[in-house]
Scaffold this motif. Structure first.
Motif, PDB file in Angstrom:
ATOM      1  N   LEU A  67      -2.069   7.725  -1.722  1.00  0.00           N
ATOM      2  CA  LEU A  67      -1.361   6.720  -2.511  1.00  0.00           C
ATOM      3  C   LEU A  67      -0.127   6.220  -1.741  1.00  0.00           C
ATOM      4  O   LEU A  67       0.173   5.021  -1.719  1.00  0.00           O
ATOM      5  N   TYR A  68       0.576   7.141  -1.111  1.00  0.00           N
ATOM      6  CA  TYR A  68       1.754   6.756  -0.331  1.00  0.00           C
ATOM      7  C   TYR A  68       1.345   5.845   0.828  1.00  0.00           C
ATOM      8  O   TYR A  68       1.999   4.832   1.096  1.00  0.00           O
ATOM      9  N   GLN A  69       0.226   6.185   1.480  1.00  0.00           N
ATOM     10  CA  GLN A  69      -0.238   5.337   2.587  1.00  0.00           C
ATOM     11  C   GLN A  69      -0.598   3.944   2.072  1.00  0.00           C
ATOM     12  O   GLN A  69      -0.288   2.927   2.702  1.00  0.00           O
ATOM     13  N   ALA A  70      -1.242   3.901   0.888  1.00  0.00           N
ATOM     14  CA  ALA A  70      -1.593   2.604   0.298  1.00  0.00           C
ATOM     15  C   ALA A  70      -0.319   1.815  -0.011  1.00  0.00           C
ATOM     16  O   ALA A  70      -0.267   0.589   0.177  1.00  0.00           O
ATOM     17  N   LEU A  71       0.723   2.513  -0.468  1.00  0.00           N
ATOM     18  CA  LEU A  71       1.992   1.846  -0.753  1.00  0.00           C
ATOM     19  C   LEU A  71       2.602   1.274   0.525  1.00  0.00           C
ATOM     20  O   LEU A  71       3.070   0.125   0.550  1.00  0.00           O
ATOM     21  N   VAL A  72       2.589   2.066   1.575  1.00  0.00           N
ATOM     22  CA  VAL A  72       3.125   1.588   2.861  1.00  0.00           C
ATOM     23  C   VAL A  72       2.312   0.387   3.351  1.00  0.00           C
ATOM     24  O   VAL A  72       2.851  -0.599   3.849  1.00  0.00           O
ATOM     25  N   ASP A  73       1.003   0.436   3.164  1.00  0.00           N
ATOM     26  CA  ASP A  73       0.132  -0.642   3.659  1.00  0.00           C
ATOM     27  C   ASP A  73       0.273  -1.928   2.842  1.00  0.00           C
ATOM     28  O   ASP A  73       0.180  -3.027   3.393  1.00  0.00           O
ATOM     29  N   HIS A  74       0.451  -1.804   1.512  1.00  0.00           N
ATOM     30  CA  HIS A  74       0.359  -2.988   0.641  1.00  0.00           C
ATOM     31  C   HIS A  74       1.672  -3.331  -0.075  1.00  0.00           C
ATOM     32  O   HIS A  74       1.756  -4.364  -0.741  1.00  0.00           O
ATOM     33  N   ALA A  75       2.654  -2.451  -0.016  1.00  0.00           N
ATOM     34  CA  ALA A  75       4.016  -2.671  -0.540  1.00  0.00           C
ATOM     35  C   ALA A  75       4.113  -2.716  -2.074  1.00  0.00           C
ATOM     36  O   ALA A  75       5.150  -2.351  -2.626  1.00  0.00           O
ATOM     37  N   VAL A  76       3.076  -3.183  -2.749  1.00  0.00           N
ATOM     38  CA  VAL A  76       3.066  -3.150  -4.221  1.00  0.00           C
ATOM     39  C   VAL A  76       1.690  -2.651  -4.654  1.00  0.00           C
ATOM     40  O   VAL A  76       0.669  -3.191  -4.210  1.00  0.00           O
ATOM     41  N   LEU A  77       1.673  -1.623  -5.508  1.00  0.00           N
ATOM     42  CA  LEU A  77       0.410  -1.104  -6.035  1.00  0.00           C
ATOM     43  C   LEU A  77       0.366  -1.294  -7.544  1.00  0.00           C
ATOM     44  O   LEU A  77       1.365  -1.040  -8.232  1.00  0.00           O
ATOM     45  N   VAL A  78      -0.767  -1.753  -8.032  1.00  0.00           N
ATOM     46  CA  VAL A  78      -0.989  -1.915  -9.474  1.00  0.00           C
ATOM     47  C   VAL A  78      -1.975  -0.824  -9.877  1.00  0.00           C
ATOM     48  O   VAL A  78      -3.100  -0.780  -9.361  1.00  0.00           O
ATOM     49  N   ILE A  79      -1.533   0.059 -10.779  1.00  0.00           N
ATOM     50  CA  ILE A  79      -2.373   1.194 -11.162  1.00  0.00           C
ATOM     51  C   ILE A  79      -2.521   1.193 -12.686  1.00  0.00           C
ATOM     52  O   ILE A  79      -1.509   1.280 -13.393  1.00  0.00           O
ATOM     53  N   PRO A  80      -3.728   1.090 -13.213  1.00  0.00           N
ATOM     54  CA  PRO A  80      -3.872   1.182 -14.666  1.00  0.00           C
ATOM     55  C   PRO A  80      -3.462   2.587 -15.124  1.00  0.00           C
ATOM     56  O   PRO A  80      -3.982   3.570 -14.602  1.00  0.00           O
ATOM     57  N   TRP A  86       1.097  -8.894 -16.068  1.00  0.00           N
ATOM     58  CA  TRP A  86       0.969  -7.532 -16.581  1.00  0.00           C
ATOM     59  C   TRP A  86      -0.148  -7.416 -17.618  1.00  0.00           C
ATOM     60  O   TRP A  86      -0.319  -8.305 -18.451  1.00  0.00           O
ATOM     61  N   ALA A  87      -0.853  -6.280 -17.575  1.00  0.00           N
ATOM     62  CA  ALA A  87      -1.791  -5.916 -18.646  1.00  0.00           C
ATOM     63  C   ALA A  87      -1.261  -4.635 -19.292  1.00  0.00           C
ATOM     64  O   ALA A  87      -0.525  -3.868 -18.645  1.00  0.00           O
ATOM     65  N   ASP A  88      -1.637  -4.414 -20.529  1.00  0.00           N
ATOM     66  CA  ASP A  88      -1.163  -3.222 -21.247  1.00  0.00           C
ATOM     67  C   ASP A  88      -1.370  -1.964 -20.401  1.00  0.00           C
ATOM     68  O   ASP A  88      -2.465  -1.753 -19.867  1.00  0.00           O
ATOM     69  N   GLY A  89      -0.341  -1.148 -20.319  1.00  0.00           N
ATOM     70  CA  GLY A  89      -0.466   0.142 -19.641  1.00  0.00           C
ATOM     71  C   GLY A  89      -0.382   0.091 -18.127  1.00  0.00           C
ATOM     72  O   GLY A  89      -0.475   1.124 -17.464  1.00  0.00           O
ATOM     73  N   ASP A  90      -0.189  -1.090 -17.552  1.00  0.00           N
ATOM     74  CA  ASP A  90      -0.064  -1.168 -16.087  1.00  0.00           C
ATOM     75  C   ASP A  90       1.128  -0.347 -15.587  1.00  0.00           C
ATOM     76  O   ASP A  90       2.211  -0.374 -16.192  1.00  0.00           O
ATOM     77  N   LEU A  91       0.902   0.326 -14.486  1.00  0.00           N
ATOM     78  CA  LEU A  91       1.995   0.953 -13.740  1.00  0.00           C
ATOM     79  C   LEU A  91       2.072   0.236 -12.396  1.00  0.00           C
ATOM     80  O   LEU A  91       1.054   0.120 -11.706  1.00  0.00           O
ATOM     81  N   LEU A  92       3.252  -0.262 -12.051  1.00  0.00           N
ATOM     82  CA  LEU A  92       3.436  -0.871 -10.731  1.00  0.00           C
ATOM     83  C   LEU A  92       4.319   0.036  -9.892  1.00  0.00           C
ATOM     84  O   LEU A  92       5.331   0.542 -10.392  1.00  0.00           O
ATOM     85  N   VAL A  93       3.915   0.249  -8.668  1.00  0.00           N
ATOM     86  CA  VAL A  93       4.744   1.008  -7.727  1.00  0.00           C
ATOM     87  C   VAL A  93       5.069   0.062  -6.589  1.00  0.00           C
ATOM     88  O   VAL A  93       4.157  -0.559  -6.027  1.00  0.00           O
ATOM     89  N   TRP A  94       6.361  -0.102  -6.292  1.00  0.00           N
ATOM     90  CA  TRP A  94       6.692  -0.964  -5.160  1.00  0.00           C
ATOM     91  C   TRP A  94       7.519  -0.225  -4.130  1.00  0.00           C
ATOM     92  O   TRP A  94       8.301   0.672  -4.442  1.00  0.00           O
ATOM     93  N   ASP A  95       7.291  -0.622  -2.879  1.00  0.00           N
ATOM     94  CA  ASP A  95       8.045  -0.091  -1.757  1.00  0.00           C
ATOM     95  C   ASP A  95       9.315  -0.920  -1.663  1.00  0.00           C
ATOM     96  O   ASP A  95       9.284  -2.077  -1.229  1.00  0.00           O
ATOM     97  N   ASN A  96      10.425  -0.306  -2.056  1.00  0.00           N
ATOM     98  CA  ASN A  96      11.698  -1.030  -2.127  1.00  0.00           C
ATOM     99  C   ASN A  96      12.259  -1.317  -0.741  1.00  0.00           C
ATOM    100  O   ASN A  96      13.210  -2.081  -0.596  1.00  0.00           O
ATOM    101  N   ARG A  97      11.655  -0.712   0.294  1.00  0.00           N
ATOM    102  CA  ARG A  97      12.091  -0.929   1.684  1.00  0.00           C
ATOM    103  C   ARG A  97      11.398  -2.141   2.275  1.00  0.00           C
ATOM    104  O   ARG A  97      11.682  -2.524   3.405  1.00  0.00           O
TER     105      ARG A  97
END
Ligand SMILES: O=C(O)CCC(=O)C(=O)O
Length: 272
Positions: free
Chosen positions: A31-44, A234-245
């Protein structure tokens, strides 16, 4: 875990992951690698509880108490609350808490209540923006350092009647500001990114004020051109993770009704 790109510059959707169940070390690494690669992750993540939210944040590192957003209180101080009913909608482009000496490395935001329509969040890739600058501009920016100041937000609200003189004076007295390079290198990818934003960046150190204002205005406008962005509906229950760097973001304040988000930020370190 399946990753699907959502934007050309940044953004990906992660499917096949139950983040409410806790993640093993290998999955966190992926997941961390995906974050580094894509900067924003959308996870239901429907039904994500504050405990699960904090546990997920801790999988990435130490979690912080946000400098000014309200939080869920006793035992849940690290879960901050962005409630439109309390006037909290982060509708100006920013990188989270860039006024700190070490701004958070990332933020995990979960939709609790969404308006029927609107309230999308826009993201911009700071490296895509940097890459698109002319070689002359890149050379000019090298070595420049900017002041990021929390009181700038209070100043803007004060100017438009949204803060009292006392609140403005208190914000200045609190002296929450830091110097950061205008061009930062991402600690994982090595990519250079623009690191200024219209919410907290006050001026570029050592430049005449009118030159600093003009350069900042150009950079802030340039940073959010469409090719560098991803817009999340946004859809109900979405979790977004963003790389603030690697990103800036803002909420579109185009909605009626209630918008309530829970957010957890992961502490950043020297060098990003
Ligand atoms: O509410 C959102 O979509 C984004 C929140 C935000 O800007 C922040 O957490 O800094």
């Amino acid at each position: 875990m399946r990753i699907t790109r959502l934007g050309s510059a940044l953004g990906a959707r992660v499917d096949g992951l139950d983040v409410t169940a806790g993640l093993d070390a290998g999955t966190v690494e992926g997941l961390y690698q995906a974050l580094v690669d894509h900067a924003v992750l959308v996870i239901p993540a429907p039904g994500l509880t504050p405990d699960q939210h904090m546990a997920l944040g801790r999988a990435f590192g130490e979690i912080e108490v946000h400098a000014f957003f309200p939080n869920l209180g006793s035992g849940y101080e690290q879960v901050s609350v962005l409630d439109s009913a309390q006037g909290n909608t982060a509708s100006m482009w920013h990188t989270d808490e860039s006024f700190l000496p070490h701004p958070p490395m990332g933020t995990l935001t979960h939709a609790e209540v969404l308006p029927e329509v609107g309230g999308d969040t826009l993201f911009a890739s700071t490296s895509a923006a940097y890459d698109a600058l002319s070689p002359n501009m890149k050379a000019y920016l090298e070595g420049l350092v900017a002041v990021h100041d929390l009181s700038r937000t209070t100043e803007l609200r004060f100017r438009f009647g949204g803060a009292t003189p006392q609140q403005y004076a208190d914000a200045i007295a609190a002296d929450r500001r830091s110097l950061h390079p205008v061009v930062r290198t991402h600690p994982e990818t090595g990519a250079k990114g623009l690191f200024v934003n219209p919410t907290y960046t006050r001026h570029i150190a050592g430049l005449p004020p009118d030159e600093s204002d003009a350069v900042l205005q150009f950079l802030c406008r340039h940073s959010v051109k469409e090719p560098f962005t991803y817009r999340h509906r946004w859809a109900d229950g979405d979790l977004l993770v963003w790389d603030n760097r690697a990103t800036m973001h803002m909420v579109l304040n185009d909605f009626e009704g209630h918008r309530l988000m829970h957010r957890v930020s992961v502490v950043g370190h020297a060098g990003g």
